[in-house]
Write a protein that holds these residues in place. Sequence first.
Motif, PDB file in Angstrom:
ATOM      1  N   ARG A  96       0.844  -1.207   0.000  1.00 43.74           N
ATOM      2  CA  ARG A  96       0.000   0.000   0.000  1.00 43.74           C
ATOM      3  C   ARG A  96       0.873   1.249   0.000  1.00 43.74           C
ATOM      4  NH1 ARG A  96      -4.117   0.351   4.703  1.00 43.74           N
ATOM      5  NH2 ARG A  96      -2.484  -0.514   6.049  1.00 43.74           N
ATOM      6  N   PRO A  97       0.333   2.381  -0.479  1.00 45.44           N
ATOM      7  CA  PRO A  97       1.077   3.641  -0.399  1.00 45.44           C
ATOM      8  C   PRO A  97       1.299   4.045   1.051  1.00 45.44           C
ATOM      9  CG  PRO A  97      -0.811   3.832  -1.892  1.00 45.44           C
ATOM     10  CD  PRO A  97      -0.963   2.538  -1.165  1.00 45.44           C
ATOM     11  N   GLU A  98       2.406   4.719   1.318  1.00 46.59           N
ATOM     12  CA  GLU A  98       2.701   5.233   2.660  1.00 46.59           C
ATOM     13  C   GLU A  98       3.496   6.538   2.542  1.00 46.59           C
ATOM     14  OE1 GLU A  98       2.778   6.547   5.832  1.00 46.59           O
ATOM     15  OE2 GLU A  98       1.708   4.636   5.903  1.00 46.59           O
ATOM     16  N   PRO A  99       2.808   7.683   2.666  1.00 45.20           N
ATOM     17  CA  PRO A  99       3.477   8.976   2.467  1.00 45.20           C
ATOM     18  C   PRO A  99       4.606   9.264   3.439  1.00 45.20           C
ATOM     19  CG  PRO A  99       1.221   9.276   3.300  1.00 45.20           C
ATOM     20  CD  PRO A  99       1.363   7.847   2.921  1.00 45.20           C
ATOM     21  N   GLN A 100       4.607   8.614   4.610  1.00 47.23           N
ATOM     22  CA  GLN A 100       5.672   8.853   5.588  1.00 47.23           C
ATOM     23  C   GLN A 100       6.985   8.145   5.216  1.00 47.23           C
ATOM     24  OE1 GLN A 100       5.007  11.087   7.991  1.00 47.23           O
ATOM     25  NE2 GLN A 100       3.742  10.192   9.592  1.00 47.23           N
ATOM     26  N   ARG A 154      -1.627  -5.576  -4.545  1.00 48.61           N
ATOM     27  CA  ARG A 154      -0.965  -4.262  -4.553  1.00 48.61           C
ATOM     28  C   ARG A 154      -1.977  -3.180  -4.892  1.00 48.61           C
ATOM     29  NH1 ARG A 154       4.951  -3.554  -6.688  1.00 48.61           N
ATOM     30  NH2 ARG A 154       5.444  -1.556  -5.722  1.00 48.61           N
ATOM     31  N   PHE A 155      -1.896  -2.080  -4.169  1.00 48.33           N
ATOM     32  CA  PHE A 155      -2.777  -0.940  -4.437  1.00 48.33           C
ATOM     33  C   PHE A 155      -2.095  -0.032  -5.450  1.00 48.33           C
ATOM     34  CE2 PHE A 155      -4.494   3.308  -3.781  1.00 48.33           C
ATOM     35  CZ  PHE A 155      -5.854   3.065  -3.669  1.00 48.33           C
ATOM     36  N   LYS A 156      -2.849   0.312  -6.510  1.00 48.08           N
ATOM     37  CA  LYS A 156      -2.327   1.224  -7.533  1.00 48.08           C
ATOM     38  C   LYS A 156      -3.234   2.438  -7.598  1.00 48.08           C
ATOM     39  CE  LYS A 156      -0.558   1.342 -12.236  1.00 48.08           C
ATOM     40  NZ  LYS A 156      -0.400   0.601 -13.507  1.00 48.08           N
ATOM     41  N   GLY A 157      -2.690   3.610  -7.291  1.00 46.15           N
ATOM     42  CA  GLY A 157      -3.490   4.823  -7.236  1.00 46.15           C
ATOM     43  C   GLY A 157      -3.884   5.336  -8.612  1.00 46.15           C
ATOM     44  N   ALA A 162      -5.086  11.160  -6.209  1.00 40.75           N
ATOM     45  CA  ALA A 162      -4.541  11.369  -4.863  1.00 40.75           C
ATOM     46  C   ALA A 162      -5.381  10.682  -3.798  1.00 40.75           C
ATOM     47  CB  ALA A 162      -4.445  12.858  -4.577  1.00 40.75           C
ATOM     48  N   THR A 163      -6.646  10.390  -4.107  1.00 38.22           N
ATOM     49  CA  THR A 163      -7.558   9.868  -3.076  1.00 38.22           C
ATOM     50  C   THR A 163      -8.101   8.465  -3.359  1.00 38.22           C
ATOM     51  OG1 THR A 163      -9.389  11.013  -4.161  1.00 38.22           O
ATOM     52  CG2 THR A 163      -8.313  12.163  -2.343  1.00 38.22           C
ATOM     53  N   SER A 164      -7.903   7.933  -4.536  1.00 32.99           N
ATOM     54  CA  SER A 164      -8.496   6.612  -4.814  1.00 32.99           C
ATOM     55  C   SER A 164      -7.628   5.816  -5.783  1.00 32.99           C
ATOM     56  CB  SER A 164      -9.914   6.753  -5.378  1.00 32.99           C
ATOM     57  OG  SER A 164      -9.873   7.379  -6.636  1.00 32.99           O
ATOM     58  N   GLY A 165      -7.976   4.519  -5.903  1.00 33.53           N
ATOM     59  CA  GLY A 165      -7.206   3.654  -6.787  1.00 33.53           C
ATOM     60  C   GLY A 165      -7.807   2.261  -6.868  1.00 33.53           C
ATOM     61  N   ARG A 214     -13.300  -7.660  10.386  1.00 35.47           N
ATOM     62  CA  ARG A 214     -13.498  -7.994   8.973  1.00 35.47           C
ATOM     63  C   ARG A 214     -12.727  -6.962   8.159  1.00 35.47           C
ATOM     64  NH1 ARG A 214     -15.339  -5.138   4.614  1.00 35.47           N
ATOM     65  NH2 ARG A 214     -17.391  -4.650   5.452  1.00 35.47           N
ATOM     66  N   LEU A 215     -11.751  -7.410   7.389  1.00 33.28           N
ATOM     67  CA  LEU A 215     -10.988  -6.503   6.536  1.00 33.28           C
ATOM     68  C   LEU A 215     -11.543  -6.525   5.123  1.00 33.28           C
ATOM     69  CD1 LEU A 215      -7.308  -7.120   7.713  1.00 33.28           C
ATOM     70  CD2 LEU A 215      -9.080  -5.658   8.692  1.00 33.28           C
ATOM     71  N   GLY A 216     -11.296  -5.448   4.383  1.00 32.41           N
ATOM     72  CA  GLY A 216     -11.785  -5.367   3.006  1.00 32.41           C
ATOM     73  C   GLY A 216     -10.955  -4.381   2.207  1.00 32.41           C
ATOM     74  N   LEU A 217     -10.951  -4.557   0.896  1.00 35.36           N
ATOM     75  CA  LEU A 217     -10.158  -3.722  -0.004  1.00 35.36           C
ATOM     76  C   LEU A 217     -10.992  -2.520  -0.443  1.00 35.36           C
ATOM     77  CD1 LEU A 217      -8.693  -6.617  -2.199  1.00 35.36           C
ATOM     78  CD2 LEU A 217      -7.656  -5.552  -0.178  1.00 35.36           C
ATOM     79  N   THR A 218     -10.747  -1.354   0.143  1.00 37.38           N
ATOM     80  CA  THR A 218     -11.511  -0.154  -0.218  1.00 37.38           C
ATOM     81  C   THR A 218     -10.774   0.626  -1.301  1.00 37.38           C
ATOM     82  OG1 THR A 218     -10.472   1.446   1.279  1.00 37.38           O
ATOM     83  CG2 THR A 218     -12.144  -0.017   2.227  1.00 37.38           C
ATOM     84  N   SER A 219     -11.508   1.497  -1.972  1.00 42.87           N
ATOM     85  CA  SER A 219     -10.905   2.293  -3.055  1.00 42.87           C
ATOM     86  C   SER A 219     -10.011   3.404  -2.524  1.00 42.87           C
ATOM     87  CB  SER A 219     -12.002   2.892  -3.932  1.00 42.87           C
ATOM     88  OG  SER A 219     -12.816   3.767  -3.172  1.00 42.87           O
ATOM     89  N   PHE A 220      -9.946   3.552  -1.187  1.00 43.16           N
ATOM     90  CA  PHE A 220      -9.130   4.612  -0.574  1.00 43.16           C
ATOM     91  C   PHE A 220      -7.839   4.073   0.027  1.00 43.16           C
ATOM     92  CE2 PHE A 220     -13.678   5.663  -0.032  1.00 43.16           C
ATOM     93  CZ  PHE A 220     -13.733   6.733  -0.915  1.00 43.16           C
TER      94      PHE A 220
END
Length: 297
Positions: free
Chosen positions: A38-42, A61-64, A67-70, A97-103
């Motif tokens: 996942r992205p991590e700006p820090q 893998r999350f691909k944006g 700036a706010t979704s992907g 319960r985990l899930g893959l959100t668009s954010f």
Amino acid sequence: MHQPNIQALTPENWKDYELIDCGDFEKLERFGNLILIRPEPQAVWSKKLSENEWQKLHHIRFKGRSATSGDWIKKSSNIPDRWHIVYKNKESEIKFRLGLTSFKHVGIFPEQAVNWDYISSTIKKFKTPEPKVLNLFAYTGGASLIAKAAGADTTHVDSIKQVVTWANENQEISGLENIRWVVEDALKFVQRELKRGKKYNGIILDPPAYGHGPKGEKWKLEDHIKEMMTDVVKLLDPEEHFLILNTYSLGFSSVIVENLIKGAKPDVKNLEIGELYLNATSGINLPLGVFGKFRSV
């Protein structure tokens, strides 16, 4: 004048979560049996593990797109969109319960486990038989679940109906019941509780840098946090209480959090301030917000 120690805290002994590596604005994490990128700006430094190792290890893998979704890219079509993980400490066990959100979120902030331990251990020390706990900006309910599991009469407040529904689902799979769910702007709720003369033994605040209430109310951390802190301390039971303030804003330091708490409650006792972080198995630490907390016991 006594100065509180500035601490750095990270969760320990959590079998279902692991930060494997981070760097180049990404993190490699295991939630249960699934490994995500996942992205991590820090994470402004370089990765410790090679790109080949990251590619080999991850399942999703999350691909944006913006700036706010992907989108989530899966290695295999049989990888689920939803799955469960467990968190267990000395006092309690809860499930998510985990899930893959668009954010890019999956429904949990793992570094908060340090605060969950503080909540459950504090509640167990209280003499009040069913202490009242208020969780503001409560998201999918980790702090609400752990408070309830420890025996608290728990109120969960968030402005987004979908995440409150998600939190309720977490309550069910954790075998808990009777958390009070409130979909409302947190500041408005606090001000209404003040007018009603309500008191709470525990208050948890995990405010975003920016946000919106259900009726379009605007929340900006630096503009509203002083008012919020001034109001919430008035809701605390004078005899038995705890409060946790956690912030993610890149501009906020632990000294700012300390000043906010002392400004709202000059007679504060047992104040702890510091930084939450995750310790990657590759050997690097990922900072994920600052906290201030205090309790009467």
